[in-house]
Design an enzyme around this catalytic site. Sequence first.
Site, PDB file in Angstrom:
ATOM      1  N   GLU A 119       0.816  -1.217   0.000  1.00  0.00           N
ATOM      2  CA  GLU A 119       0.000   0.000   0.000  1.00  0.00           C
ATOM      3  C   GLU A 119       0.855   1.276   0.000  1.00  0.00           C
ATOM      4  O   GLU A 119       0.308   2.376   0.028  1.00  0.00           O
ATOM      5  CB  GLU A 119      -0.939  -0.015   1.204  1.00  0.00           C
ATOM      6  N   LYS A 125       5.741  -1.915   1.877  1.00  0.00           N
ATOM      7  CA  LYS A 125       5.118  -2.096   3.191  1.00  0.00           C
ATOM      8  C   LYS A 125       5.081  -3.569   3.584  1.00  0.00           C
ATOM      9  O   LYS A 125       5.288  -3.928   4.733  1.00  0.00           O
ATOM     10  CB  LYS A 125       3.704  -1.522   3.146  1.00  0.00           C
ATOM     11  N   GLN A 126       4.788  -4.422   2.616  1.00  0.00           N
ATOM     12  CA  GLN A 126       4.651  -5.856   2.900  1.00  0.00           C
ATOM     13  C   GLN A 126       4.886  -6.635   1.619  1.00  0.00           C
ATOM     14  O   GLN A 126       4.949  -6.065   0.533  1.00  0.00           O
ATOM     15  CB  GLN A 126       3.261  -6.154   3.436  1.00  0.00           C
TER      16      GLN A 126
END
Length: 769
Positions: free
Chosen positions: A491, A603-604
Site C-alpha cells: 500500500e 510495506k509488505q
Amino acid sequence: MNQDYIIPNEWSIIEEGFDDSRVKSSESLFSIGNGAMGQRANFEEKYTGQTFQGSYIAGVYYPDKTRVGWWKNGYPEYFAKVLNAPNWIGINVFINSVELDLNTCKEIKNFRRELNMQEGWLARSFTATLPNDITIEVKTKRFLSIDIDEVGAIEYTVTPISSDATITYQPYLDSGIHNEDTNWDDQFWNTLNVVSENNQAFIEAHTMKTNFHTCTFMQSEFYINSEKQNIAPETNATETSVSFKYEALVKANQSFSIHKFGGYVVDTNHDKNQLVTAAKNTLKLATDLGFVALLAQQKEAWAAIWEMADITIDGDVKAQQGIRFNIMQLNHTYLGKDARLNIGPKGFTGEKYGGSTYWDTEAYCLPFYMATKNQEVAKSLLTYRYNQLDKAIENAEKNLGFKNGAALYPMVTMNGEECHNEWEITFEEIHRNGAIAFAIFNYHRYTNDYSYIPEMGLEVLIGIARFWHQRVNFSEDKQKYVMLGVTGPNEYENNVNNNWYTNYIAKWCINYALENIEIIQKEYTEDYERILAKTKFTAAELADWKKVADNMYFPYSEKHGVYLQQDGFLDKELITVANLDQTQRPINQKWSWDRILRSPYIKQADTLQGFYFFEDQFTQEELERHFDFYEPFTVHESSLSPCVHSIQAAKLGRMEQAYTFYLRTSRLDLDDYNKEVEEGLHITSMAGTWMSIVEGFGGMRVTNGMLSFTPQIPEQWDAYSFKINFRNQILKIKVSKNGTEFELEGNNELDLLVNNTKITVKPNSLVTV
C-alpha cells in the site's frame, strides 16, 4: 527500541510494576475474548489516568459516515465502526469513603498483571496506600466463558492491611459510553430501558442506524474470608447507567470479595422483546455454577483448545511465549461457532480499521483454522463469502459500472457492503478478489472436500472471473491485456499500472474458474445446470476470459532478471532499507504520504506474496532472485509482512533470517515493533505466525494430495512440535536436532512425503525420520 517489559514465560503474559505510561499498551496486550465478545484489559475500579476503555460484541457495528470523499461518485457512504459496547465490568471501590484509583494512590507496590494463556483468565494484584493512608491488598481475576459465551465473571478481593476498614463495592452497568474511534462524535447507542431488581440489573439499548438490540446485565455475590454474605444493596440509576452499593466493615487482614457476573445478550440470537428474560436465564446458568465452577469449566475448555492448537518450542522461552500469545488471541477472536462472524484485524482489542472482514481471512487465517479446528469451521469462512456474493456484484455494478454479475468483494466489510473510506484502497486494492478465489482452491487442496465448489464456490469464481475480464483493457502498444490504476498488497504504492501480483492472480483466477466449470459440467450435472441458469454464462464469454488469461501482461526487468512490482518500479531512487536513516523509521509515522509513494519502500510482501501463493509455478532459483531483489526494499510496516518472508527465507534455507522474521511476527505486539500496540493487537497476522512455524520451519505443503514436509529447526531451538487436522486425522509432528517424529491419531494409515521421500505413518504409532 522495542518495548521490553513483558516478562518471558511459556504460558503467561506477565507485567510487574505499575507504570502509568504503559497502561494503554497493557490494556491491548492483556485483552480477553471468547469469540462472541471481548474486552480490553481495563481496570474494574475507577482509573483517572490515560486509558482506552473498550468492550466489544461480535458482529455489532455502526455505519459511521465517512469523513473523506463522500462527494466522489462511488465512494463508500460509511465506515463500519467496531462499536464500544455498554460497560459491564465496572466496580467502583471505596475504602472508608475514599475511592480506589491507581492514578491518585500515595504508593503502589507489588503490582502484577497476568494473562494465563493455558487456562484462559486475566488476573491482577497490588498493594496500595490510599490518600487517607489506609493500605490495602487487591487481587482480581476475570474471564469470558468459552462454554456460556454470553457471560463473563470477575472475582475482586480487597484485604485491608493497616487497619479495619469499611469497604464499599459499587458494581455498575453503563451504556453512556463512546468510541475512541469516531468520525463525527455521533451517538452510537440509544438506551431504551434501565431495570434493577434484587441483585440483578439490566440495560436494554440499541445501536443507532443498524438497530442491533442488546441487553447488558449483571449480578453479584459477596464473601468475607470465603463465607458468603447477604448484603442488601442501595440502588442508583440514571438514564444510561445503574449501580448497586454494597458495604461491609472488614477487619484488618480479612478478605472481602465480590463475584460479579455480567455480559450481553443480543437480538441476533434472541427475540428482541425477550432480552431481559434471556439475560436472566444466562445469569441463572452462571450463578448456579458460581465463580469457582465456572472457572473450572473455563480451564477445561482451554485445555481442549490447546490440545489441538498448541505449538511447543523447547529452548527459547520468548519464541514459545510469542506463538502461544498469537494462538490464544486468534481463539479469543474467532472459534468457528457462528458462521455469521469473521476475523477482524483488531479482534476485540481495539477499534482501528473498523469492519470485521478483510482479505486477511482468506490469505492468512484460513490455513490456521483448517488445521487447528476442522474443515467445517473453514467451510463456514468460505460460506460467509458466498452469502455476500450479491453484495459483491452490487459493489462492482454500483461503484465501477461493471455488468453481467461481475463481483468485487469489499476491502472492508461487516455485511458485504464496502465500507473502507480511501479510494486508492477501496477500488484499487482489488487483489483481494484473488485471495478469496485462492482460499477456495486452498480449502479443496487441503481437505479434499470438493463439495463447496459445486454448491457455492463456482458462483463466486464466476463473479470474480467476470470482474477481472472487465477490469483489464487491451493495450495496442503492448498487444497484451493490462491493468491500470491499481494498488497491490504494497500500500506504499497507489494507483500504479500493472502490479505484477494483481495481474498474476487475475490470470490464475480466470484459469481456475474455467477449470472448475469444466469439472462441474462433467461430474456435477445438476449443479452445472442450476449454476448455468443462474449466472447465464456462455461459451463465447468463457472464450473471452481465456483470451485475457492467455495474453496478460507482466512487467519484467531483463537487467535484474525479476518481474517488476509494477511498471514504474525501476524509475524510483532504489535506496535499500539498510541505507535508510533509522531515525526515519517507521516511515508511515515520519514521512508524508507523497514521499512514501515516491519511495521504493515496500510495506509488505507484494511480488513475493505471489511467489508464496503460487510457489509451485516458480523455481527455487527464481524465488531466490526475487527475494534478494525485493526484501532489501521492504520495511515490513504491515503486520502481514514478516510471516511471508519467514516462510520464504526458510524455503531458501536461510534459517537465521527466517528465525528473525519469525520473532518479529510472533512478538510484533508483545514487543510493540510498530509503536502502536495501544491501539489494539494485530489479530489476523497472528495466523501468519502459526504459518511461519508450520509452513516455514516445518515446510508443510500439500503436494498432489499428499502432506509433504521439509523440516528444519532454528539454531536457537532444541525442538518444536505442532498438530494438524488433515482430512479428519490428527497428525503430530515433532522436530528436533536429531530428526523428525510423526505420530498419527486416527483409523487409517497416512502416506507422507518427507524431504521428497514417501513414508507411511500407521495409527497410534511413531515414525522417526
